[in-house]
Motif scaffolding. Structure first.
Motif, PDB file in Angstrom:
ATOM      1  N   THR A  23      39.534 -18.654  30.406  1.00  0.00           N
ATOM      2  CA  THR A  23      39.715 -19.049  29.004  1.00  0.00           C
ATOM      3  C   THR A  23      39.270 -17.978  28.008  1.00  0.00           C
ATOM      4  O   THR A  23      39.209 -18.240  26.813  1.00  0.00           O
ATOM      5  N   GLY A  24      38.947 -16.770  28.505  1.00  0.00           N
ATOM      6  CA  GLY A  24      38.719 -15.668  27.572  1.00  0.00           C
ATOM      7  C   GLY A  24      37.290 -15.204  27.406  1.00  0.00           C
ATOM      8  O   GLY A  24      37.015 -14.369  26.535  1.00  0.00           O
ATOM      9  N   LEU A  25      36.342 -15.736  28.199  1.00  0.00           N
ATOM     10  CA  LEU A  25      34.947 -15.292  28.164  1.00  0.00           C
ATOM     11  C   LEU A  25      34.354 -15.369  26.757  1.00  0.00           C
ATOM     12  O   LEU A  25      33.605 -14.492  26.315  1.00  0.00           O
ATOM     13  N   THR A  26      34.673 -16.447  26.074  1.00  0.00           N
ATOM     14  CA  THR A  26      34.162 -16.665  24.717  1.00  0.00           C
ATOM     15  C   THR A  26      32.639 -16.674  24.705  1.00  0.00           C
ATOM     16  O   THR A  26      32.003 -17.322  25.530  1.00  0.00           O
ATOM     17  N   LEU A  78      30.213 -20.895  40.578  1.00  0.00           N
ATOM     18  CA  LEU A  78      31.255 -19.882  40.462  1.00  0.00           C
ATOM     19  C   LEU A  78      32.470 -20.411  39.713  1.00  0.00           C
ATOM     20  O   LEU A  78      33.146 -19.665  38.999  1.00  0.00           O
ATOM     21  N   SER A  79      32.732 -21.707  39.827  1.00  0.00           N
ATOM     22  CA  SER A  79      33.868 -22.271  39.092  1.00  0.00           C
ATOM     23  C   SER A  79      33.616 -22.248  37.586  1.00  0.00           C
ATOM     24  O   SER A  79      34.560 -22.094  36.793  1.00  0.00           O
ATOM     25  N   ILE A  80      32.367 -22.355  37.171  1.00  0.00           N
ATOM     26  CA  ILE A  80      32.045 -22.266  35.748  1.00  0.00           C
ATOM     27  C   ILE A  80      32.329 -20.865  35.232  1.00  0.00           C
ATOM     28  O   ILE A  80      32.908 -20.675  34.155  1.00  0.00           O
ATOM     29  N   PHE A  81      31.937 -19.860  36.005  1.00  0.00           N
ATOM     30  CA  PHE A  81      32.287 -18.490  35.629  1.00  0.00           C
ATOM     31  C   PHE A  81      33.802 -18.310  35.632  1.00  0.00           C
ATOM     32  O   PHE A  81      34.363 -17.665  34.740  1.00  0.00           O
ATOM     33  N   GLY A  82      34.482 -18.859  36.633  1.00  0.00           N
ATOM     34  CA  GLY A  82      35.927 -18.743  36.716  1.00  0.00           C
ATOM     35  C   GLY A  82      36.632 -19.332  35.513  1.00  0.00           C
ATOM     36  O   GLY A  82      37.571 -18.741  34.969  1.00  0.00           O
ATOM     37  N   GLU A  83      36.192 -20.503  35.089  1.00  0.00           N
ATOM     38  CA  GLU A  83      36.790 -21.115  33.900  1.00  0.00           C
ATOM     39  C   GLU A  83      36.518 -20.292  32.648  1.00  0.00           C
ATOM     40  O   GLU A  83      37.373 -20.173  31.763  1.00  0.00           O
ATOM     41  N   ALA A  84      35.321 -19.694  32.573  1.00  0.00           N
ATOM     42  CA  ALA A  84      35.030 -18.816  31.435  1.00  0.00           C
ATOM     43  C   ALA A  84      35.961 -17.610  31.450  1.00  0.00           C
ATOM     44  O   ALA A  84      36.511 -17.212  30.411  1.00  0.00           O
ATOM     45  N   LEU A  85      36.190 -17.041  32.629  1.00  0.00           N
ATOM     46  CA  LEU A  85      37.114 -15.914  32.757  1.00  0.00           C
ATOM     47  C   LEU A  85      38.528 -16.322  32.378  1.00  0.00           C
ATOM     48  O   LEU A  85      39.227 -15.603  31.645  1.00  0.00           O
ATOM     49  N   MET A  94      37.876  -6.972  24.464  1.00  0.00           N
ATOM     50  CA  MET A  94      37.421  -6.587  25.800  1.00  0.00           C
ATOM     51  C   MET A  94      37.919  -7.574  26.852  1.00  0.00           C
ATOM     52  O   MET A  94      38.289  -7.179  27.970  1.00  0.00           O
ATOM     53  N   ALA A  95      37.927  -8.861  26.529  1.00  0.00           N
ATOM     54  CA  ALA A  95      38.419  -9.851  27.484  1.00  0.00           C
ATOM     55  C   ALA A  95      39.887  -9.604  27.803  1.00  0.00           C
ATOM     56  O   ALA A  95      40.317  -9.718  28.959  1.00  0.00           O
ATOM     57  N   ALA A  96      40.651  -9.227  26.793  1.00  0.00           N
ATOM     58  CA  ALA A  96      42.069  -8.943  27.007  1.00  0.00           C
ATOM     59  C   ALA A  96      42.255  -7.674  27.833  1.00  0.00           C
ATOM     60  O   ALA A  96      43.142  -7.588  28.688  1.00  0.00           O
ATOM     61  N   GLN A  97      41.420  -6.681  27.591  1.00  0.00           N
ATOM     62  CA  GLN A  97      41.466  -5.451  28.380  1.00  0.00           C
ATOM     63  C   GLN A  97      41.206  -5.738  29.858  1.00  0.00           C
ATOM     64  O   GLN A  97      41.872  -5.188  30.739  1.00  0.00           O
ATOM     65  N   MET A  98      40.267  -6.596  30.113  1.00  0.00           N
ATOM     66  CA  MET A  98      39.934  -6.938  31.498  1.00  0.00           C
ATOM     67  C   MET A  98      41.115  -7.576  32.205  1.00  0.00           C
ATOM     68  O   MET A  98      41.371  -7.328  33.383  1.00  0.00           O
ATOM     69  N   TRP A  99      41.867  -8.375  31.493  1.00  0.00           N
ATOM     70  CA  TRP A  99      42.924  -9.197  32.082  1.00  0.00           C
ATOM     71  C   TRP A  99      44.206  -8.437  32.381  1.00  0.00           C
ATOM     72  O   TRP A  99      44.915  -8.727  33.332  1.00  0.00           O
ATOM     73  N   ARG A 100      44.520  -7.417  31.557  1.00  0.00           N
ATOM     74  CA  ARG A 100      45.855  -6.803  31.636  1.00  0.00           C
ATOM     75  C   ARG A 100      45.964  -5.794  32.783  1.00  0.00           C
ATOM     76  O   ARG A 100      44.980  -5.216  33.222  1.00  0.00           O
ATOM     77  N   ARG A 101      47.183  -5.580  33.231  1.00  0.00           N
ATOM     78  CA  ARG A 101      47.459  -4.598  34.289  1.00  0.00           C
ATOM     79  C   ARG A 101      47.146  -3.195  33.765  1.00  0.00           C
ATOM     80  O   ARG A 101      47.570  -2.818  32.670  1.00  0.00           O
ATOM     81  N   GLN A 102      46.459  -2.417  34.581  1.00  0.00           N
ATOM     82  CA  GLN A 102      45.973  -1.116  34.141  1.00  0.00           C
ATOM     83  C   GLN A 102      46.666   0.081  34.793  1.00  0.00           C
ATOM     84  O   GLN A 102      46.765   1.140  34.207  1.00  0.00           O
ATOM     85  N   LEU A 103      47.136  -0.069  36.019  1.00  0.00           N
ATOM     86  CA  LEU A 103      47.504   1.105  36.802  1.00  0.00           C
ATOM     87  C   LEU A 103      48.740   1.866  36.328  1.00  0.00           C
ATOM     88  O   LEU A 103      48.755   3.097  36.415  1.00  0.00           O
ATOM     89  N   PRO A 104      49.802   1.208  35.856  1.00  0.00           N
ATOM     90  CA  PRO A 104      50.952   2.007  35.411  1.00  0.00           C
ATOM     91  C   PRO A 104      50.577   3.054  34.367  1.00  0.00           C
ATOM     92  O   PRO A 104      50.998   4.208  34.447  1.00  0.00           O
ATOM     93  N   GLU A 105      49.745   2.655  33.418  1.00  0.00           N
ATOM     94  CA  GLU A 105      49.332   3.576  32.355  1.00  0.00           C
ATOM     95  C   GLU A 105      48.352   4.622  32.885  1.00  0.00           C
ATOM     96  O   GLU A 105      48.452   5.816  32.571  1.00  0.00           O
ATOM     97  N   LEU A 106      47.394   4.190  33.716  1.00  0.00           N
ATOM     98  CA  LEU A 106      46.352   5.104  34.169  1.00  0.00           C
ATOM     99  C   LEU A 106      46.867   6.151  35.146  1.00  0.00           C
ATOM    100  O   LEU A 106      46.453   7.310  35.109  1.00  0.00           O
TER     101      LEU A 106
END
Length: 354
Positions: free
Chosen positions: A247-250, A238-245, A257-269
């Motif tokens: 560092t941008g899921l390269t 799980l730490s390998i997946f965590g590090e991938a998350l 898409m990686a940036a979309q996943m990371w950013r706060r969504q609720l104020p806009e939605l």
């Protein structure tokens, strides 16, 4: 190891040993990566570094990445109504539901789906096709985009959507889109039973002591690895997946898409329905944000997810750290400490070494 990090391992070991001694969980494991440096895996009780734990809702992170990989592939979009693919969502209020809303718990769907319970109550064997029909018939509790309500129902709907556009079963999609792109054998939806920490004792459902199969009843009824639960991991895996998350899921997701996943969504939605004091403030695509009750007092920029079985993954780009905490706190019964305090204590220790 940097001098300010030398206390981290011993402090975590004391916390894990105490958790076992106090009866929080019979097995606990922890993996920490600080500044790209992986600290030795720490375990306590009936766990080793090779033990697989049921991740419960931490699975939703893998589900999110799988869905976003399908967006990258042009098979899904974040904004188009899912009713264009799922007939059950083509009319009424449900016609407005989008993938983005499903991944951010703003679709209006209820938290839980109880189709599995109805099947058991009626003495019916689990039929996945019929159960999925029942799932898709779930009525909205609120108009789409008007509330945040954590929803396992929504993530299983994402699974059905992904299967519909790809023509592939969900476990194969998760394997191809995510797991095959990570260099680890410590992540799987089909673990070896003897390597798994057991979870709950459930004689009332004819399950006995659950080991090596998913604890979550909805995912169990649907055959195992599902949108809401069913992934198993070792602490290192799980730490390998965590590090991938972190560092941008390269190589897994596009930068967009990686940036979309990371950013706060609720104020806009949520717009006018957004309440900045709501704990739902901390929500990206799939990832929880700034959940201080377990991410720690310094985790204001952290992303991650917790799981009902006593698991969590925390990643923080600002502090360059990843924290994995795995336990089977539901074994043999869920009627105990939910591991929130342990998760917070471990997070605080790691931040003190950052």
């Amino acid at each position: 190891m940097a001098p300010n990090r030398r206390h981290v391992g011993p402090a975590i070991r004391r916390l894990l040993d105490l958790a076992v001694t106090d009866g929080l969980a019979p097995a606990v494991g922890c993996a920490v990566v600080l500044g790209g440096e992986a600290l030795p895996i720490i375990t306590a009780g009936a766990a080793t570094s090779d033990t697989f734990f049921d991740l419960a809702s931490v699975t939703k992170l893998f589900s999110t990445v799988t869905a976003l990989a399908l967006v990258d592939a042009g098979l899904l979009t974040l904004e188009e109504p899912v009713g264009q693919v799922l007939p059950a969502y083509s009319q009424g209020a449900k016609a407005g539901v989008t993938l983005r809303q499903l991944l951010t718990h703003t679709s209006g769907l209820p938290s839980e789906w109880s189709g599995w319970q109805r099947a058991l109550d009626e003495g019916r064997a689990f039929d996945r096709a019929l159960l999925l029909e029942d799932l898709l018939d779930t009525a909205l509790e609120a108009p789409p985009g008007t509330r945040f309500e954590y929803s396992c129902t929504g993530f299983n709907t994402v699974m059905v959507l992904a299967e519909a556009v790809s023509g592939q079963p969900w476990p194969a999609l998760v394997q191809a889109m995510v797991l095959d792109r990570l260099a680890t054998d410590g992540l799987t939806g089909t673990p070896q039973v003897e390597r798994c920490a057991p979870t709950e004792y459930q004689p009332e459902y004819g399950r006995g002591l659950i080991q090596g199969i998913v604890h979550d009843e909805a995912a169990w009824s649907l055959g195992g690895l599902s949108g809401n639960a069913g992934m198993f991991a070792t602490a290192a895996g799980l730490s390998i997946f965590g590090e991938a998350l972190r560092t941008g899921l390269t190589g897994i997701l596009s930068p967009v898409m990686a940036a979309q996943m990371w950013r706060r969504q609720l104020p806009e939605l949520l717009g006018q329905h957004f309440n900045p004091n709501d704990p739902g403030l901390g929500q990206g695509l799939g990832v929880r944000i700034n959940q201080q009750p377990w991410m720690g007092s310094r985790g204001t920029h952290a992303r991650g997810h917790g799981g009902f079985t006593g698991t969590s993954l925390l990643v923080d780009r600002r502090e360059n750290l990843t924290v994995v905490l795995l336990s089977n706190r539901v074994s043999p019964s869920r009627a105990g400490d939910d591991a929130t305090r342990l998760r917070k204590a471990v997070s605080d220790v790691v931040y003190s070494g950052a």
